[in-house]
Design a protein around this motif. Structure first.
Motif, short mmCIF file in Angstrom:
data_model
loop_
_atom_site.label_atom_id
_atom_site.label_comp_id
_atom_site.label_asym_id
_atom_site.label_seq_id
_atom_site.Cartn_x
_atom_site.Cartn_y
_atom_site.Cartn_z
N ARG A 13 0.85 -1.21 0.00
CA ARG A 13 0.00 0.00 0.00
C ARG A 13 0.88 1.24 0.00
O ARG A 13 1.66 1.46 0.92
CB ARG A 13 -0.91 -0.01 1.23
N CYS A 14 0.73 2.06 -1.04
CA CYS A 14 1.60 3.22 -1.24
C CYS A 14 0.84 4.51 -0.96
O CYS A 14 -0.20 4.79 -1.57
CB CYS A 14 2.14 3.25 -2.67
N CYS A 40 3.98 10.75 -9.04
CA CYS A 40 4.08 9.64 -8.09
C CYS A 40 3.18 8.47 -8.50
O CYS A 40 3.57 7.30 -8.38
CB CYS A 40 3.71 10.12 -6.68
N GLU A 41 1.98 8.76 -8.98
CA GLU A 41 1.07 7.71 -9.43
C GLU A 41 1.65 6.94 -10.61
O GLU A 41 1.52 5.71 -10.71
CB GLU A 41 -0.29 8.31 -9.79
N ALA A 42 2.31 7.69 -11.53
CA ALA A 42 2.93 7.04 -12.69
C ALA A 42 4.06 6.10 -12.24
O ALA A 42 4.21 4.98 -12.76
CB ALA A 42 3.47 8.09 -13.65
N TYR A 43 4.82 6.54 -11.23
CA TYR A 43 5.92 5.69 -10.72
C TYR A 43 5.37 4.44 -10.06
O TYR A 43 5.88 3.32 -10.26
CB TYR A 43 6.77 6.49 -9.74
N TRP A 52 2.79 -2.94 -6.01
CA TRP A 52 2.56 -1.59 -5.52
C TRP A 52 1.16 -1.12 -5.93
O TRP A 52 0.76 -1.24 -7.09
CB TRP A 52 3.59 -0.62 -6.07
N VAL A 53 0.42 -0.56 -4.96
CA VAL A 53 -0.92 -0.03 -5.21
C VAL A 53 -1.04 1.33 -4.52
O VAL A 53 -0.74 1.45 -3.33
CB VAL A 53 -2.02 -0.99 -4.67
N ALA A 54 -1.47 2.34 -5.27
CA ALA A 54 -1.61 3.69 -4.70
C ALA A 54 -2.90 3.77 -3.87
O ALA A 54 -3.96 3.35 -4.31
CB ALA A 54 -1.63 4.73 -5.80
N LEU A 55 -2.77 4.29 -2.66
CA LEU A 55 -3.95 4.50 -1.81
C LEU A 55 -4.76 5.70 -2.31
O LEU A 55 -4.20 6.66 -2.86
CB LEU A 55 -3.51 4.74 -0.36
N ASP A 87 2.53 0.85 3.62
CA ASP A 87 3.77 0.08 3.45
C ASP A 87 4.88 0.90 2.80
O ASP A 87 6.05 0.68 3.07
CB ASP A 87 3.51 -1.17 2.58
N VAL A 88 4.50 1.84 1.92
CA VAL A 88 5.48 2.65 1.19
C VAL A 88 5.02 4.10 1.18
O VAL A 88 3.83 4.37 0.95
CB VAL A 88 5.66 2.16 -0.27
N VAL A 89 5.94 5.03 1.43
CA VAL A 89 5.66 6.48 1.31
C VAL A 89 6.39 6.97 0.07
O VAL A 89 7.61 6.82 -0.05
CB VAL A 89 6.12 7.25 2.55
N VAL A 90 5.64 7.56 -0.86
CA VAL A 90 6.19 8.01 -2.13
C VAL A 90 6.06 9.53 -2.22
O VAL A 90 4.98 10.09 -1.98
CB VAL A 90 5.46 7.36 -3.32
N VAL A 91 7.18 10.21 -2.55
CA VAL A 91 7.17 11.66 -2.75
C VAL A 91 7.84 11.98 -4.08
O VAL A 91 8.56 11.15 -4.63
CB VAL A 91 7.89 12.40 -1.60
#
Length: 440
Positions: A13-14, A40-43, A52-55, A87-91
């Motif tokens: 969960r990102c 970030c969504e594209a990554y 990986w799944v974007a919240l 699970d993952v923090v994306v910036v």
């Protein structure tokens, strides 16, 4: 021959965190926060094979500096991490999360504690490896350096502008308006300013001036009623002399003065005389034991007051909320207490607390820093002598003892809550303990 089934990919969960320091452009249909989120969504989509799944939850801090952790979306992000929802923090870039190295190290510690990976889209690294941490610290050091350099430039520019007498923003003083980034005199308000200074120059007390201002309906720039603190600050504002002040430096301002130096000097001479008179009264009057220590449960200070009836003086502690005439619906707990009653209750509670084993143990630890020869038994015996010490003191000395022992008193419907100063307890215990034996 049967084939083994491939193990399912773990779903990660990102959470996407975005930030922008200023509010400029946030009202646009596609703003900076949207651009960061899209990248970030594209990554995350490129890592779909890794699970990986974007919240859907958005963690957007628009108009918040990266130099502090006090940001609503970041606070929510940390809460969700601690709840095990991420699970993952994306910036987009690491400075979107923080520009301060110490703050970032705190965040990384939280991430590690909960098994969360941190990823920057434009600066590829993984915080779970030593090389990723090294890269992160190097990038953060430069980000913090850049922030500090920008801050120094802003401060230098501000100081240079003040030296030229320029107006650099802030609350506009009564008597002026801002036009083309300059202070310009507003005639009606300027006359009120002169009136205030003249009233004080002819007065014998601040209370007398406040009473006259209330009677005339003269208020602050924001429409509030003048109180003592605001009036004294107002009378010290050198902008009315046509000056620009930066820290301890005073420079000629670009704006016109409202009062002259003679009136300024007259006012400040009266202030000096009033201070001398108040000090003389304070030395002769019976001191209020709890001055500056007692507060209501809402945090409002309770200040000492007294009245006289048939030659007898009655003392009270009254909430500043009542003095400032705050609406009754906003008041909580007792707002006015008889002085003698509450002072006796506080002294009685201090006596009781000094006899408790917990306070005695803490006091013994505090005393032993300076008097290692004193054990806990000796300290307990010394604290037991508090009553004899109290009776031997004059009122002014009793007030000093209370200031030394008490940090804060909170009054509520449930009663009094007293916070003691343990360093003060140590000083009192050392004072009452037997003198230190000199070694021959």
């Amino acid at each position: 021959m049967s084939r083994a089934k491939p193990e399912p990919v773990r779903r990660l969960r990102c959470a996407i965190y975005t930030r922008k320091s200023s509010e400029e452009g946030l009202d646009m249909e596609f703003n900076s926060l949207d651009a960061q989120r899209e990248a970030c969504e594209a990554y995350i989509a490129s890592q779909r094979a890794e699970g990986w799944v974007a919240l859907r939850d958005r963690y957007d801090d628009g108009g918040f500096s990266g130099g502090t952790l006090d940001r609503p979306a970041l606070t929510q992000l940390i809460a969700d991490i601690e709840a095990g929802l991420i699970d993952v923090v994306v910036v987009y870039k690491i400075d979107r999360l923080s520009r301060a190295l110490m703050d970032f190290s705190k965040l990384v510690e939280i991430f590690d504690r909960h098994g969360v990976t941190f990823v920057s889209v434009t600066q590829s690294f993984n915080t779970t490896t030593s090389m990723g941490r090294l890269t992160l610290n190097i990038l953060l050091s430069f980000a913090q350096f850049e922030r500090e350099v920008i801050g120094e430039r802003i401060r230098d520019k501000f100081a240079a502008s003040r030296r030229k007498g320029m107006w650099m923003g802030g609350p506009v003083p009564l008597g002026y308006v801002v036009k083309d980034r300059k202070l310009v005199i507003e005639p009606a308000e300027a006359e009120q300013v002169r009136t205030i200074f003249r009233l004080y120059a002819r007065s014998s007390s601040t209370a007398q001036v406040l009473k006259e201002l209330h009677a005339r309906g003269i208020r602050t720039k924001r429409g509030a009623v003048f109180d003592r603190g605001y009036l004294l600050k107002f009378l010290h504002n050198k902008v009315y002399l046509g000056l620009a002040v930066h820290k301890d430096e005073v420079h000629p301002g670009e704006h016109m003065a409202i009062i002259d130096q003679k009136l300024w000097d007259e006012v400040h001479e009266v202030m000096a005389n009033n201070r001398v008179a108040r000090a003389a009264v304070a030395r002769t009057a019976q001191p209020a034991l709890l001055r500056g220590l007692i507060f209501t449960e809402t945090g409002a200070a309770m200040t000492p007051h007294h009245t006289k009836r048939k030659g007898k003086r009655y003392c009270y502690y009254t909430s500043m909320d009542v003095i400032r005439k705050r609406p009754a619906a906003e008041l909580r707990g007792p707002q006015r207490l008889p002085g003698a009653m509450v002072e006796e209750a506080v002294i009685g509670e201090i006596r009781r607390m000094l006899r408790t084993p917990e306070v005695a143990a803490r006091t013994a630890r505090a005393v032993r820093k300076d008097r290692p020869d004193l054990d806990e038994t000796t300290v307990v015996a010394a604290l037991a002598q508090f009553d004899d010490l109290w009776k031997a003191l004059i009122p002014a000395e009793q007030a000093r003892i209370v200031q030394l022992l008490v940090a804060r008193i909170t009054v509520s419907e449930a009663g009094l809550a007293i916070d003691l100063r343990h360093d003060g307890l140590g000083a009192i215990a050392a004072l009452m303990a037997p003198p230190k034996k000199e070694v021959a």
